[in-house]
Scaffold this active site. Structure first.
Site, PDB file in Angstrom:
ATOM      1  CB  ALA A 147       7.098  -3.529   7.311  1.00  0.00           C
ATOM      2  CD  GLU A 148       4.202 -10.032   6.828  1.00  0.00           C
ATOM      3  OE1 GLU A 148       3.012  -9.796   7.138  1.00  0.00           O
ATOM      4  OE2 GLU A 148       4.527 -10.702   5.834  1.00  0.00           O
ATOM      5  N   GLY A 179      -4.037  -5.906  23.881  1.00  0.00           N
ATOM      6  CA  GLY A 179      -3.032  -4.852  23.818  1.00  0.00           C
ATOM      7  C   GLY A 179      -3.364  -3.712  22.886  1.00  0.00           C
ATOM      8  CE1 TYR A 230       4.171  -2.886  11.817  1.00  0.00           C
ATOM      9  CE2 TYR A 230       2.573  -1.736  13.185  1.00  0.00           C
ATOM     10  CZ  TYR A 230       3.456  -1.741  12.123  1.00  0.00           C
ATOM     11  OH  TYR A 230       3.632  -0.608  11.374  1.00  0.00           O
ATOM     12  CB  SER A 231       4.405  -1.580  17.715  1.00  0.00           C
ATOM     13  OG  SER A 231       4.030  -2.229  18.911  1.00  0.00           O
ATOM     14  CG  LEU A 233       5.056 -10.070  -5.773  1.00  0.00           C
ATOM     15  CD1 LEU A 233       4.856 -10.658  -7.165  1.00  0.00           C
ATOM     16  CD2 LEU A 233       4.373  -8.714  -5.669  1.00  0.00           C
ATOM     17  CE  LYS A 257       8.272  -0.515  10.647  1.00  0.00           C
ATOM     18  NZ  LYS A 257       8.945  -0.616   9.308  1.00  0.00           N
ATOM     19  NE  ARG A 316      -4.979   3.177  16.258  1.00  0.00           N
ATOM     20  CZ  ARG A 316      -5.114   2.973  17.565  1.00  0.00           C
ATOM     21  NH1 ARG A 316      -5.265   4.003  18.393  1.00  0.00           N
ATOM     22  NH2 ARG A 316      -5.108   1.752  18.054  1.00  0.00           N
ATOM     23  CG  PHE A 321      -1.611   1.248   1.545  1.00  0.00           C
ATOM     24  CD1 PHE A 321      -2.274   1.979   0.573  1.00  0.00           C
ATOM     25  CD2 PHE A 321      -1.612   1.736   2.856  1.00  0.00           C
ATOM     26  CE1 PHE A 321      -2.926   3.178   0.884  1.00  0.00           C
ATOM     27  CE2 PHE A 321      -2.246   2.914   3.181  1.00  0.00           C
ATOM     28  CZ  PHE A 321      -2.908   3.647   2.189  1.00  0.00           C
ATOM     29  N   PRO A 372     -10.594   0.323   4.707  1.00  0.00           N
ATOM     30  CG  PRO A 372      -8.702  -0.688   3.822  1.00  0.00           C
ATOM     31  CD  PRO A 372      -9.126   0.416   4.724  1.00  0.00           C
ATOM     32  CB  THR A 387       4.635   2.597  12.551  1.00  0.00           C
ATOM     33  OG1 THR A 387       3.371   2.800  13.194  1.00  0.00           O
ATOM     34  CG2 THR A 387       5.422   1.603  13.383  1.00  0.00           C
ATOM     35  CG  ASP A 388       1.647   6.464  14.875  1.00  0.00           C
ATOM     36  OD1 ASP A 388       1.582   5.270  14.509  1.00  0.00           O
ATOM     37  OD2 ASP A 388       0.654   7.216  14.870  1.00  0.00           O
ATOM     38  CD  GLU A 389       0.468   0.582  15.275  1.00  0.00           C
ATOM     39  OE1 GLU A 389       0.499  -0.426  16.013  1.00  0.00           O
ATOM     40  OE2 GLU A 389      -0.152   0.616  14.195  1.00  0.00           O
TER      41      GLU A 389
END
Length: 340
Positions: A88-89, A281, A156-157, A43, A160, A220, A19, A198, A129-131
């Site tokens: 990234a995931e 969380g 995830y965060s 991909l 990152k 957010r 994206f 989406p 990311t801000d996370e």
């Protein structure tokens, strides 16, 4: 704004079929048509080559491969004079279900890219990311800034945050020519249907009742993906090496208000949705202070009217059903299997 400006001739965009990556590629090709772009993308389910459809191909190349493949990455980095890592995931729910791919892509993949750039003296920009800063309370006037400590909440965060720290360490220890950007929540075209906006839009297109986590009060700070792309380009070309810049448009909204705005656009009642249990969380609030980016680089968002941007996004999903239909079916099946 700084007097010196680095204009790359050839940019390698890792994760350029995702994206944010594909929208960045579109921005570069549109605004800087003389710059060659190579996209490296594995991909996975979230990387779609159709995201690059319609882009003039004279200066664009797609290479299918893994950012953890050191030999491939080294060869591609040697051809470029700048690397932007959008690979990234990113989906929190998936990271809770299985953190392993997040460690592979976000940590090991970042290491592979930055070490290749270090060895070849290539400029590197890291999209984060801000996370990584954790959460703010709903009544806290503070917004995240570049000096805030990292307090990641999810698998995830945390991965990152780990990747950011690798970039900072390589810049300090090895002199890696690097910058980092931390962005708030993006929205716009080509976003995978597992994401909040989406998913709600496509459910409503299908005549279904959308679903909302918890109490819907999680806030957010929304930014249109085109504004994110312009910020990344500005940081790549004008940013001070070794610096982090936070990117946000100052558009804080809670999930309930966003969903109700989408429902209104479809002529549906504001309570025409189902509440579902919250994810573990779940951070309460994110907010970005982008004053450093604005002050130093002269950047400013163009899509400042969230409602207008949201309407355009809804129309894009209405007009591109063929792009998301298969992914929608697979996503809803995956959510059902995870119990969400």
């Amino acid at each position: 704004m700084f007097e010196t400006c680095f204009i790359p001739r050839h940019v390698l965009v890792a994760g350029g079929c995702g994206f944010i990556g594909s929208n960045l590629v579109r921005y570069i090709v549109r605004e800087h048509p003389d710059v060659a772009v190579t996209v490296l993308d594995k991909l996975t389910y979230a990387g779609n080559p159709e995201n690059l459809s319609g882009i003039p191909g004279e200066n664009l190349r797609l290479v299918v491969g893994d950012i953890c493949d050191a030999e491939l990455v080294g060869r591609l980095v040697a051809e470029a004079d700048a690397v932007v890592n959008c690979a990234a995931e990113t989906h929190n729910d998936n990271s809770i279900n299985d953190p392993t791919p997040f460690l592979d892509s976000n940590v090991r993949g970042t290491f592979t890219l930055i070490d290749a750039c270090r060895l070849r003296g290539v400029r590197y920009h890291h999209v984060s990311t801000d996370e990584v800063y954790g959460e703010l309370t709903l009544d806290d006037p503070h917004r995240f800034n570049e000096d805030d400590p990292y307090r990641p909440s999810s698998p995830y965060s945390s991965t990152k945050a780990a990747s950011d720290l690798l970039v900072r360490a390589w810049a300090r220890t090895y002199g890696l020519k690097a910058t980092i950007s931390g962005c708030s929540n993006n929205y716009g075209p080509y976003q995978h249907v597992e994401k909040f906006i989406p998913r709600q839009i496509t459910s409503l297109i299908d005549g279904e009742r959308p679903k909302l986590y918890g109490d819907g009060r999680n806030v957010r700070d929304w930014i249109h993906v085109d504004d994110h792309s312009s910020a990344v380009w500005g940081i790549l070309t004008l940013g001070r090496l070794g610096e982090t810049y936070l990117v946000g448009a100052g558009s804080e909204r809670n999930n309930l208000s966003v969903l109700r705005e989408i429902l209104s656009a479809f002529g549906r009642a504001e309570d025409d949705f189902d509440w579902v249990r919250d994810r573990p969380g779940h951070d309460r609030r994110y907010a970005i202070d982008a004053s450093k980016l604005i002050r130093e680089l002269g950047w400013k968002p163009v899509h400042v009217d969230f409602s207008a941007g949201l309407f355009d996004t809804i129309e894009w999903y209405r007009s591109n059903e063929g792009w998301w239909r298969v992914a929608k079916r697979e996503t809803e099946a995956r959510y059902a299997a995870m119990g969400f």
